[in-house]
Write an enzyme that holds these catalytic residues in place. Structure first.
Site, PDB file in Angstrom:
ATOM      1  N   GLU A  51      -3.471   5.473  10.310  1.00 23.39           N
ATOM      2  CA  GLU A  51      -3.662   4.727   9.021  1.00 23.39           C
ATOM      3  C   GLU A  51      -4.470   3.251   9.580  1.00 23.39           C
ATOM      4  O   GLU A  51      -5.510   3.505   9.890  1.00 23.39           O
ATOM      5  CB  GLU A  51      -2.835   4.464   8.176  1.00 23.39           C
ATOM      6  CG  GLU A  51      -2.399   5.671   7.343  1.00 23.39           C
ATOM      7  CD  GLU A  51      -1.460   5.187   5.979  1.00 23.39           C
ATOM      8  OE1 GLU A  51      -2.152   4.727   5.303  1.00 23.39           O
ATOM      9  OE2 GLU A  51      -0.484   5.833   5.823  1.00 23.39           O
ATOM     10  N   GLU A  61       8.601  -0.006   7.681  1.00 26.01           N
ATOM     11  CA  GLU A  61       8.074   0.274   6.455  1.00 26.01           C
ATOM     12  C   GLU A  61       8.988   0.668   5.221  1.00 26.01           C
ATOM     13  O   GLU A  61       9.065   0.062   4.233  1.00 26.01           O
ATOM     14  CB  GLU A  61       7.091   1.449   6.662  1.00 26.01           C
ATOM     15  CG  GLU A  61       6.624   1.849   5.428  1.00 26.01           C
ATOM     16  CD  GLU A  61       5.518   3.063   5.670  1.00 26.01           C
ATOM     17  OE1 GLU A  61       5.623   3.934   6.595  1.00 26.01           O
ATOM     18  OE2 GLU A  61       4.345   3.212   4.878  1.00 26.01           O
TER      19      GLU A  61
HETATM   20  C1  BGC Z   1       0.476   2.513   3.385  1.00 27.32           C
HETATM   21  C2  BGC Z   1       1.096   1.499   2.643  1.00 27.32           C
HETATM   22  C3  BGC Z   1       0.116   1.564   1.140  1.00 27.32           C
HETATM   23  C4  BGC Z   1       0.265   2.774   0.650  1.00 27.32           C
HETATM   24  C5  BGC Z   1      -0.336   2.932  -0.555  1.00 27.32           C
HETATM   25  C6  BGC Z   1       0.598   3.945   2.609  1.00 27.32           C
HETATM   26  O1  BGC Z   1       0.374   4.902   3.666  1.00 27.32           O
HETATM   27  O2  BGC Z   1       0.942   2.688   4.679  1.00 27.32           O
HETATM   28  O3  BGC Z   1       1.222   0.419   3.071  1.00 27.32           O
HETATM   29  O4  BGC Z   1       0.099   0.401   0.556  1.00 27.32           O
HETATM   30  O5  BGC Z   1       0.070   3.989   1.268  1.00 27.32           O
HETATM   31  O6  BGC Z   1      -0.576   4.178  -1.202  1.00 27.32           O
END
Ligand code: BGC
Length: 798
Positions: A377, A657
């Site tokens: 990501e 996270e």
């Molecule tokens: C991210 C998040 C993000 C979220 C929203 C995730 O995969 O890591 O931090 O805000 O998706 O869908």
């Protein structure tokens, strides 16, 4: 060489006299290509000054006569490339010689056309292959200027970096190094000129693409970390532990072995069963490779065009007689922001939490604010920043960095008909699902929340002016209900809600216990309130009247829809109360009762956190606001999961996270999304500054502040400082307990010129209040620790 009689000044489009050049085979490359080396030899008469203006579609590093130009990492940085590409200007006077010279530039795919995005990402989002634009401007004593632009006279060939991918890593084949690629070839050296091909000159950049100087500091290699230990895994792998989860790459020396032998460098944030745990990286290899040329004196290697989030690195194929642990170091990279804040207190674990938050911000502020730095990501997720911005501005000076990113937020928003992108730069473009207009609370409220945080920190109205169209457009586009509660969010729209509520199923983080519409509407009303303040500051009287009306109407509907007259909320959850209290959505009586209800819920959960991304920044603050600071401290100091200190007790060095990214038995959460470096939950640092240390900004730009430490729990000291435009403001306090619960409080405050400070300290059973100006101040009061500590959770039956 083109000659021009002009002085060197800031670039406008017409100042770029160079061609956009690429490799002639570029357009036919089906997969990721090797880096491209560009080269040009030229002659210069004695000169006064020389500057290189340069940018790339991709990432570049330039050399002149074999010497590296500048110290940027991953230049030109990541912007919404279909609209804006940053260029850099380097003073290269010292590198250039009178006589023959050579400039070389290596260019790789980077974010521009390398794989990037959501759910594995896509290649070629902004273009099919890299390209280079550069011009060297040489100024002579007689004020004439000679320009060496990229044009058809430049040559190109593939370089030793066979693959340079952000996710998968860099593969460097030293047997393919090109001798003298950025220097004049010395006489007698083998003639390899046939390997160089003339470049392909591409059509000029589209007129919609702006070439812009960067607002702030670039990404740099900021610090070096040595490994703390070398481990031998159960399967016999050599793993280095750096003792810190960091973002950057490995730098190796003393590499010895036969020509063609391969070293493999794998990265991971955590170990599982003493082996690298790479499952959380998803579709991201995070592996760099180095193929030796066989130099027995020892070779060196560090990747140039990739970065990883890691604490552990596994090195396969080390054949050198030098010790591995003595030959490898980690290079930490991030945008070169100045540290603006500091915090410490008497509790070691809280201090470690604060350090983890700092590291989380450093690693994720790499050219753009990203969600995480390790897996597939690393995107500019808007919601994460929206929630973290008020904390971020206290930790590091990130004004220019975010100002730059917000320009792109507005650009991406325009391409999506006024609805902001979920991630900026919009790396979801080719994706049919994600590229749709998907209005979403919080994530898109970044258009208002981030500029507001920057304004509050600096007092600069310009940032509100710059972003006004973005925020007002979002407020217009935000879909409202057609019938009933027509000032609130359209209930048919999917919301991410209190994302990653610890009670949400691991594979459905949006299914938290707080009504997602309630969360969305709380943020809508907060945004409307900010819009009334922003329009007031910008002297937009008509718009102000409109936003005021909207705000009142939405707040009334919120009350009707979600709040009982006694202050209970339809979602009886920590997040609902915390957000409603902090956003002032309740009447004074409801506020008080909501505070009591929040305390009840917190005690009932044994002080464990019940909030996700949306509720967490407001939890302790809501308790403080409603007079329950000791309960807030009980939560802050809780060590059982979910809590802020649980990860610290598990050895975390960054913010995770998920509250339980690592489970108590050391195994890794099986959820798809398990990063160990996401800054959102680090928003608690604001509370640490403002309540525990007691340093609060009262007026935008810090013209007025307050020092009001909340003494509590068993804290015996705390301090915070902050670098403002006027200078450093700091406060520190310590207590000396004497007889029973009687205590003395000593407070030291330093206020820079131009700032006034309101001091509020406990004294006896009352308060000492004073206003002071610039200077160093010391206070001492006697007070009684007349609070319940430890705070009791509810008896099991209640
Ligand atoms: C991210 C998040 C993000 C979220 C929203 C995730 O995969 O890591 O931090 O805000 O998706 O869908």
């Amino acid at each position: 060489m083109t000659s021009a009689k002009s002085t060197i000044r800031k670039r406008d489009k017409q100042d770029w006299l160079c061609d956009r050049v690429a490799a002639p085979w570029g357009t036919n490359t089906p997969g990721p290509d090797a880096e491209w080396l560009f080269r040009k030899e030229f002659e210069v008469r004695p000169f006064a000054q020389a500057r290189l203006f340069i940018t790339a579609q991709g990432v570049y590093e330039a050399e002149i006569n074999g010497h590296r130009v500048g110290d940027h990492f991953m230049a030109p940085g990541w912007t919404s490339y279909d609209r804006r590409i940053q260029y850099q200007t380097y003073d290269v006077t010292a590198q250039l010689l009178s006589g023959p010279n050579c400039i070389g530039v290596r260019v790789a795919e980077g974010w521009f056309c390398g794989r990037i995005g959501f759910e594995g990402g896509h290649r070629n989002i902004w273009g099919p292959h890299p390209a280079l634009m550069a011009q060297l401007e040489i100024c002579f004593e007689d004020n004439t200027v000679a320009i060496i632009p990229t044009d058809s006279t430049w040559a190109v060939q593939k370089g030793p970096i066979q693959l340079a991918e952000i996710y998968n890593g860099e593969k460097y084949d030293a047997t393919r190094e090109v001798p003298y690629w950025s220097t004049i070839v010395p006489e007698g050296a083998a003639d390899v000129s046939h390997a160089w091909q003339p470049v392909y000159c591409m059509p000029p950049l589209s007129e919609h693409v702006e070439l812009t100087a960067a607002f702030g500091e670039p990404v740099r290699r900021i610090e070096i970390i040595q490994p703390t230990q070398q481990l031998l895994s159960p399967t016999g792998k050599s793993i280095l532990d750096f003792g810190q989860n960091l973002v950057g790459y490995l730098r190796l020396r003393n590499i010895k072995g036969s020509r063609g032998h391969k070293l493999i460098l794998s990265h991971a944030e955590v170990l599982e069963r003493e082996e690298l745990c790479i499952r959380p990286l998803r579709q991201c290899d995070a592996v760099d490779e180095y193929i030796l040329k066989g130099d027995q004196a020892g070779e060196r290697y560090e990747p140039r065009f990739t970065f990883h989030g890691f604490q552990y690195a596994q090195i396969d194929g080390w054949t050198s007689d030098c010790k591995l642990i003595d030959s490898v170091e980690a290079v930490v990279c991030h945008t070169d922001m100045k540290e603006a804040g500091s915090f410490t207190c008497s509790d070691k674990l809280i201090n470690q939490l604060y350090q983890n938050i700092r590291w989380g911000m450093k690693g994720n502020f790499l050219s753009v604010p990203t969600d995480c730095p390790q897996r597939d990501e690393r995107l500019g997720w808007s919601g994460d920043l929206a929630l973290f911005a008020p904390t971020a501005v206290l930790l590091f000076d990130c004004y220019d960095f975010l100002k730059n990113w917000l320009v792109d937020v507005w650009y991406d928003q325009q391409t999506l008909d006024g609805v902001p992108a979920m991630v900026t730069p919009n790396a979801t473009l080719p994706d049919p699902v994600w590229c749709r207009r998907k209005p979403c609370a919080i994530w898109h409220d970044v258009t208002i929340l981030a500029p507001w945080a920057l304004y509050e920190e600096t007092g600069k109205v310009e940032i509100l002016e710059q972003q006004y169209e973005s925020m007002s457009t979002w407020m217009q586009k935000l879909p409202r209900n057609k019938e009933c509660c027509t000032h609130l969010w359209d209930t048919s729209i999917f919301q991410l809600g209190d994302w990653l509520d610890p009670d949400a199923p691991p594979d459905a983080p949006w299914k938290g216990k707080t009504d997602a519409q309630l969360v969305a509407n709380s943020f809508l009303i907060h945004s409307l309130e900010l819009m009334t303040r922003i329009t007031h500051l910008l002297h937009k009287d008509e718009e102000k009247a409109e936003f005021e009306k909207e705000f009142e109407a939405a707040k009334k509907e919120f009350q009707e829809e979600y709040v009982t007259s006694n202050g209970r909320l339809v979602s009886d959850s920590q997040a609902a109360y915390a957000i409603a209290i902090c956003f002032n959505l309740l009447t004074p009586t409801q506020q008080e009762r909501a505070g009591n209800r929040l305390v009840y819920l917190v005690r009932k959960s044994n002080f464990r956190i019940g909030t996700g991304f949306a509720g967490t920044p407001f939890l302790c603050e809501a308790l403080a606001l409603t007079g329950h600071i000791q309960v807030a401290y009980a939560m802050l100091l809780e060590k059982n999961c979910p809590s802020w200190l649980y990860p610290v007790t598990m050895g975390a060095t960054t913010v995770w996270e998920r509250w339980d990214s690592m489970l108590p038995d050391g195994s890794i959460n099986a959820g798809e999304m398990t990063s160990f470096n996401h800054y959102a939950f680090g928003s608690i640092a604001k509370f640490l500054y403002e309540r525990l240390a007691g340093l609060q900004r009262l007026e935008p730009g810090w013209t007025k502040c307050r020092v009001a430490p909340c003494i509590g729990a068993e804290f015996s000291e705390a301090s915070a400082s902050h670098e403002t435009a006027m200078g450093l403001v700091s406060c520190s306090w310590n207590t000396t307990d004497s007889d029973g619960n009687k205590s003395r409080l000593g407070v030291r405050v330093r206020i820079p010129p131009g700032m006034t400070c309101e001091i509020v300290l406990p004294e006896g059973s009352g308060e000492l209040r004073k206003t002071v100006g610039a200077g160093g101040w010391a206070f001492e009061t006697a007070f009684v620790r007349d609070y319940e500590w430890p705070v009791r959770s509810l008896p099991p039956k209640s």
